[in-house]
Design a protein around this motif. Structure first.
Motif, PDB file in Angstrom:
ATOM      1  N   LYS A 143       0.862  -1.189   0.000  1.00 51.39           N
ATOM      2  CA  LYS A 143       0.000   0.000   0.000  1.00 51.39           C
ATOM      3  C   LYS A 143       0.893   1.231   0.000  1.00 51.39           C
ATOM      4  N   LEU A 144       0.887   1.949  -1.106  1.00 48.70           N
ATOM      5  CA  LEU A 144       1.761   3.107  -1.276  1.00 48.70           C
ATOM      6  C   LEU A 144       1.211   4.311  -0.528  1.00 48.70           C
ATOM      7  N   ASP A 145       2.098   5.082   0.057  1.00 46.05           N
ATOM      8  CA  ASP A 145       1.707   6.264   0.822  1.00 46.05           C
ATOM      9  C   ASP A 145       1.976   7.496  -0.031  1.00 46.05           C
ATOM     10  N   GLY A 146       1.044   7.786  -0.940  1.00 47.10           N
ATOM     11  CA  GLY A 146       1.213   8.919  -1.847  1.00 47.10           C
ATOM     12  C   GLY A 146      -0.109   9.574  -2.161  1.00 47.10           C
ATOM     13  N   LEU A 147      -0.207  10.148  -3.345  1.00 46.04           N
ATOM     14  CA  LEU A 147      -1.408  10.863  -3.790  1.00 46.04           C
ATOM     15  C   LEU A 147      -2.078  10.056  -4.887  1.00 46.04           C
ATOM     16  N   ALA A 148      -3.338   9.672  -4.677  1.00 48.00           N
ATOM     17  CA  ALA A 148      -4.073   8.876  -5.658  1.00 48.00           C
ATOM     18  C   ALA A 148      -4.367   9.707  -6.906  1.00 48.00           C
ATOM     19  N   LEU A 149      -4.228   9.071  -8.070  1.00 46.01           N
ATOM     20  CA  LEU A 149      -4.340   9.786  -9.337  1.00 46.01           C
ATOM     21  C   LEU A 149      -4.989   8.896 -10.380  1.00 46.01           C
ATOM     22  N   GLU A 150      -5.725   9.517 -11.291  1.00 44.16           N
ATOM     23  CA  GLU A 150      -6.304   8.806 -12.434  1.00 44.16           C
ATOM     24  C   GLU A 150      -5.829   9.485 -13.718  1.00 44.16           C
ATOM     25  N   ILE A 151      -5.290   8.687 -14.639  1.00 46.41           N
ATOM     26  CA  ILE A 151      -4.822   9.206 -15.925  1.00 46.41           C
ATOM     27  C   ILE A 151      -5.669   8.579 -17.026  1.00 46.41           C
ATOM     28  N   VAL A 152      -6.209   9.406 -17.896  1.00 47.71           N
ATOM     29  CA  VAL A 152      -7.124   8.938 -18.941  1.00 47.71           C
ATOM     30  C   VAL A 152      -6.389   8.893 -20.282  1.00 47.71           C
ATOM     31  N   TYR A 153      -6.484   7.733 -20.951  1.00 42.47           N
ATOM     32  CA  TYR A 153      -5.891   7.550 -22.274  1.00 42.47           C
ATOM     33  C   TYR A 153      -7.013   7.310 -23.283  1.00 42.47           C
ATOM     34  N   VAL A 154      -6.942   7.992 -24.394  1.00 42.77           N
ATOM     35  CA  VAL A 154      -7.896   7.815 -25.492  1.00 42.77           C
ATOM     36  C   VAL A 154      -7.131   7.307 -26.701  1.00 42.77           C
ATOM     37  N   ASP A 155      -7.489   6.120 -27.157  1.00 41.75           N
ATOM     38  CA  ASP A 155      -6.797   5.480 -28.285  1.00 41.75           C
ATOM     39  C   ASP A 155      -5.291   5.415 -28.055  1.00 41.75           C
ATOM     40  N   GLY A 156      -4.899   5.219 -26.791  1.00 41.81           N
ATOM     41  CA  GLY A 156      -3.495   5.015 -26.464  1.00 41.81           C
ATOM     42  C   GLY A 156      -2.711   6.255 -26.119  1.00 41.81           C
ATOM     43  N   THR A 157      -3.298   7.443 -26.276  1.00 41.40           N
ATOM     44  CA  THR A 157      -2.591   8.698 -26.000  1.00 41.40           C
ATOM     45  C   THR A 157      -3.164   9.360 -24.753  1.00 41.40           C
ATOM     46  N   ARG A 196     -10.816   3.924 -24.611  1.00 38.62           N
ATOM     47  CA  ARG A 196     -10.657   4.760 -23.413  1.00 38.62           C
ATOM     48  C   ARG A 196     -10.148   3.864 -22.293  1.00 38.62           C
ATOM     49  N   LEU A 197      -9.110   4.324 -21.629  1.00 37.93           N
ATOM     50  CA  LEU A 197      -8.534   3.556 -20.530  1.00 37.93           C
ATOM     51  C   LEU A 197      -8.200   4.526 -19.400  1.00 37.93           C
ATOM     52  N   GLU A 198      -8.813   4.310 -18.229  1.00 39.93           N
ATOM     53  CA  GLU A 198      -8.554   5.134 -17.055  1.00 39.93           C
ATOM     54  C   GLU A 198      -7.620   4.359 -16.121  1.00 39.93           C
ATOM     55  N   VAL A 199      -6.377   4.798 -16.076  1.00 39.43           N
ATOM     56  CA  VAL A 199      -5.351   4.117 -15.282  1.00 39.43           C
ATOM     57  C   VAL A 199      -5.241   4.817 -13.932  1.00 39.43           C
ATOM     58  N   ARG A 200      -5.366   4.041 -12.868  1.00 35.77           N
ATOM     59  CA  ARG A 200      -5.331   4.600 -11.525  1.00 35.77           C
ATOM     60  C   ARG A 200      -4.102   4.113 -10.772  1.00 35.77           C
ATOM     61  N   GLY A 201      -3.575   4.976  -9.946  1.00 30.27           N
ATOM     62  CA  GLY A 201      -2.384   4.621  -9.200  1.00 30.27           C
ATOM     63  C   GLY A 201      -2.029   5.697  -8.212  1.00 30.27           C
ATOM     64  N   GLU A 202      -0.765   5.741  -7.837  1.00 32.28           N
ATOM     65  CA  GLU A 202      -0.302   6.636  -6.783  1.00 32.28           C
ATOM     66  C   GLU A 202       0.919   7.414  -7.258  1.00 32.28           C
ATOM     67  N   VAL A 203       0.902   8.716  -6.983  1.00 30.48           N
ATOM     68  CA  VAL A 203       2.092   9.542  -7.222  1.00 30.48           C
ATOM     69  C   VAL A 203       2.904   9.566  -5.932  1.00 30.48           C
ATOM     70  N   PRO A 248      11.461  14.993  -8.581  1.00 31.69           N
ATOM     71  CA  PRO A 248      11.436  13.588  -9.009  1.00 31.69           C
ATOM     72  C   PRO A 248      10.193  12.823  -8.546  1.00 31.69           C
ATOM     73  N   LEU A 249       9.059  13.106  -9.162  1.00 31.90           N
ATOM     74  CA  LEU A 249       7.845  12.349  -8.862  1.00 31.90           C
ATOM     75  C   LEU A 249       7.822  11.061  -9.675  1.00 31.90           C
ATOM     76  N   ARG A 250       7.124  10.072  -9.152  1.00 29.96           N
ATOM     77  CA  ARG A 250       6.921   8.810  -9.881  1.00 29.96           C
ATOM     78  C   ARG A 250       5.463   8.395  -9.746  1.00 29.96           C
ATOM     79  N   PHE A 251       4.930   7.867 -10.832  1.00 32.82           N
ATOM     80  CA  PHE A 251       3.556   7.347 -10.817  1.00 32.82           C
ATOM     81  C   PHE A 251       3.620   5.833 -10.924  1.00 32.82           C
TER      82      PHE A 251
END
Length: 718
Positions: A143-157, A196-203, A248-251
């Motif tokens: 369980k990562l201790d960061g900031l939750a984020l959602e990144i949206v990709y449309v047709d891969g971009t 459409r792909l909504e990728v969720r994770g942590e910064v 130096p942020l990482r997602f």
């Protein structure tokens, strides 16, 4: 010839390229495509896999060649060009946008027994007749201790990025996220990609990078960050994107929102999702694995706990979720969390250090809070030199003395606190701490009311109270004025120019330019932000900003919905105030005390003279996020108008959404069941609140009846 010389030769060759009359040549286009692919490949090797194949100088040469081509032919810059990662632009503010699918939090377990109970709840909730046997596998990762984020990709971009926010609505941070090197601007691989792909994770920010950032901040005389999570969150929300790009942020990706897969292959397991995310070029949480039994999950969580110090980033537990995605969908969600996943939280990390002294801080409401001054010690990857001691009783109960070696932990892995002394290391001359009964700032007598734990300074002219009151006024819990930060408030108050919140609105650009680090652009933004607040502030925001004791954002909304403005609120007696939802004798007394103060009334008169005098009124929609009130003439009609309402159990929509719909229909959401409650909307598995409401004779509605009332009030449910 070295790679660098080849690149330099390429740059020289570029200067000889000829363009056709209509734009860049075919050779230019081909070279841009080649450089884009090559740079993204090396970026992935360096930042995601940590396996660079070329030197920094070689990478820079390729980058500058691409940048020169794009500068010459802007039409060749693609939406996923590596040059977009540089930043260098200012944005006006962070807009807000709704997630297409809610981003839920996780319920927590703290022991093997609680984990077993959670697994049992899954089995009981599973409908084997309808869904067949319950799949047993769990996907687990730290369980990562960061900031939750959602990144949206449309047709891969990459198209946009949103913070989690309240789960339903997040802040738009697209430009900042483009600068994060572990975020693919275009999904890796040949495709076909999801529409459409909504990728969720942590910064996150790695521990070593956090330490280096704080060293740099300290060397520049700037404020340091409390922990890597705060550093990551503050960096991502920068309006100056070049600052974000320099840190130096990482997602790290760990789940999906909406996924419109191509015809094949479709992911059916969480383990397949994680593999696909890696194929697409994402960094994922380290050491994730598939556990095929309840006991295997418990063993995994214990392994992560034991190896916690070795992880590059801060972690505060392990996450287990059913591997089968169809099973996840069948189990669904409660109002706040999925039923198919849980966080196995770890105890706060502890360390021993020397208690060098005890200082008293004075808060916004005058509370005297003891703070331990510690010999700096690393606790959970963060250097801790100060920690809370809570109050006089806690110091006495824990028997903490100056000179003691004490155990320190980060409560919730965020706020450092002193647990207690290590008695076998206590020095012989250690004396019991005597809590001061005078304010350490203004030296006026402090008071401790019967039944309260806190000593309190009641001198509203106290400089410490004044500073924190003004800071609260502009904070997110107040008027939420962007750009008017704590450091500037301290300078303005310490200079004597600002002695109350209203003084902020009289500042001029010329005055501001006299302060260190304040340039013309920043001064103009500072003044514009305050001027804008005068015209956009809502009544609930202003009431909350005033800092009336016991009046938080929810009570401020209640008051704003029942009084047209502060003039009307000032005239309300205690009986009238106590007739309102969420207002009891203590809150009513506090409100009356505030308006009975001549100094407070003088400040309100000055606000009114400046034009900071928003209107509310009974039935007005005074939103929690600062939405404008509807005002007079816009009172919703229908069965919910002027009524109080509470939601319990599982509904088909998020509880926050239901509350917003109820407010739009003129109702006031409450936080608990009482005689002031008109309607309780009960979903599935409603518990004690339903029983209490029935005993009190409160009208109980199901969701269908609630939606019917919304329809009658003319409120759309979508």
């Amino acid at each position: 010839m070295s790679q660098q010389n080849k690149n330099q030769g390429g740059q020289a060759q570029f200067s000889l390229f000829s363009a056709g009359p209509s734009g860049p040549s075919a050779k230019d286009r081909q070279r841009v495509q080649q450089l884009t692919a090559e740079l993204e490949h090396h970026n992935y090797l360096y930042h995601t896999l940590d396996k660079p194949e070329i030197s920094d100088d070689q990478f820079d040469a390729l980058f500058h060649e691409l940048q020169a081509l794009e500068d010459r032919w802007p039409e060749l810059r693609s939406a996923h060009s590596p040059t977009l990662r540089v930043g260098g632009k200012l944005i006006d503010g962070l807009a807000k946008k709704a997630h297409s699918l809610q981003m839920y939090g996780l319920d927590n377990v703290f022991s093997a027994e609680q984990w077993q109970d959670f697994a049992d709840r899954i089995r009981r909730a599973w409908d084997a007749d309808l869904n067949g046997p319950l799949p047993e596998g769990f996907w687990c990762d730290p369980k990562l201790d960061g900031l939750a984020l959602e990144i949206v990709y449309v047709d891969g971009t990459m198209q946009e990025a949103l913070t989690r926010g309240d789960g339903e609505v997040g802040e738009v941070v697209t430009e900042a996220v483009r600068t994060i090197r572990t975020v693919p601007l275009r999904l890796a691989g040949p495709g076909p990609f999801p529409a459409r792909l909504e990728v969720r994770g942590e910064v996150v920010m790695y521990k070593k990078d956090f330490a280096a950032l704080n060293e740099k901040q300290e060397a520049l005389g700037l404020k340091t960050f409390a922990n890597p999570r705060n550093a990551a969150a503050g960096t991502l929300r920068q309006l100056d994107i070049s600052i974000t790009a320099s840190r130096p942020l990482r997602f790290l990706a760990y789940s999906l929102g909406e996924a419109q897969w191509p015809p094949a292959p479709v992911c059916k397991l969480q383990s397949e999702v994680m593999a696909r995310l890696k194929e697409y070029g994402f960094l994922t949480p380290p050491d994730g694995k598939l556990c095929n039994s309840v006991q295997a999950v418990e063993d995994y969580a214990q392994w992560v706990r034991e190896h916690r110090p070795q992880f590059r980033m801060e972690i505060d537990g392990a996450v287990a979720k059913l591997d089968n995605l169809e099973a996840q969908q069948a189990l669904g969600f409660t109002a706040r969390a999925p039923r198919f996943a849980v966080a196995f939280k770890f105890p706060a990390e502890q360390a021993q250090t020397l208690l060098q002294g005890i200082e008293i801080q004075v808060g916004r409401t005058g509370v005297l809070t003891p703070v331990a001054v510690l010999e700096p010690i690393a606790v959970g990857g963060v250097m801790v030199s100060r920690a809370t001691l809570h109050n006089e009783d806690e110091i006495r109960n824990r028997d903490v003395r100056v000179g003691d070696t004490v155990m320190v932990r980060r409560a919730g892995d965020v706020i450092p606190e002193v647990v207690g002394p290590v008695l076998d290391k206590r020095p012989a001359d250690a004396e019991e701490y005597i809590f001061p009964h005078n304010c350490p700032v203004c030296h006026q007598p402090a008071y401790r009311e019967e039944g309260e734990a806190a000593w309190r300074c009641e001198n509203m002219a106290c400089p410490a109270i004044r500073l924190r009151a003004i800071s609260h006024f502009v904070s997110k819990a107040g008027l939420d004025i962007s750009g008017v930060g704590q450091k500037w408030i301290e300078q303005l108050v310490n200079s004597g120019r600002v002695q109350s919140p209203v003084d902020l609105f009289t500042l001029t650009i010329e005055e501001l330019l006299g302060f260190e680090r304040m340039g013309e652009v920043l001064a103009q933004k500072f003044v514009d932000a305050l001027d804008g607040a005068k015209h956009t502030a809502t009544l609930p925001r202003l009431i909350s900003a005033l800092g009336i004791r016991h009046v938080g954002e929810q009570t401020a909304r209640t008051l704003a919905a029942h009084f047209h403005n502060l003039d009307e609120l000032e005239k309300a007696d205690g009986e009238t105030l106590q007739s309102l939802p969420d207002v009891g004798p203590e809150v009513a007394s506090s409100i009356r005390n505030f308006f009975d103060s001549p100094a407070n009334r003088e400040q309100l008169d000055r606000f009114k003279g400046l034009g900071l005098w928003p209107q509310g009124g009974k039935g007005a929609l005074a939103g929690a996020n600062g939405e404008a009130a509807q005002g007079e003439g816009a009172v919703p009609s229908g069965p919910l108008s002027g009524k109080t309402i509470l939601f319990t159990g599982t509904l088909s929509m998020a509880r926050g959404q239901a509350e917003k719909l109820a407010e739009a229909a003129g109702a006031t959401p409450l936080g608990g069941v009482s005689k002031k409650l008109n309607y309780l909307v009960a979903g599935e598995k409603a518990g004690s609140k339903l029983e209490k409401a029935q005993k009190l004779g409160v009208t109980v509605l199901d969701e269908t009846e609630f939606m019917s009332m919304l329809h009658e009030a003319g409120v759309a449910s979508e």
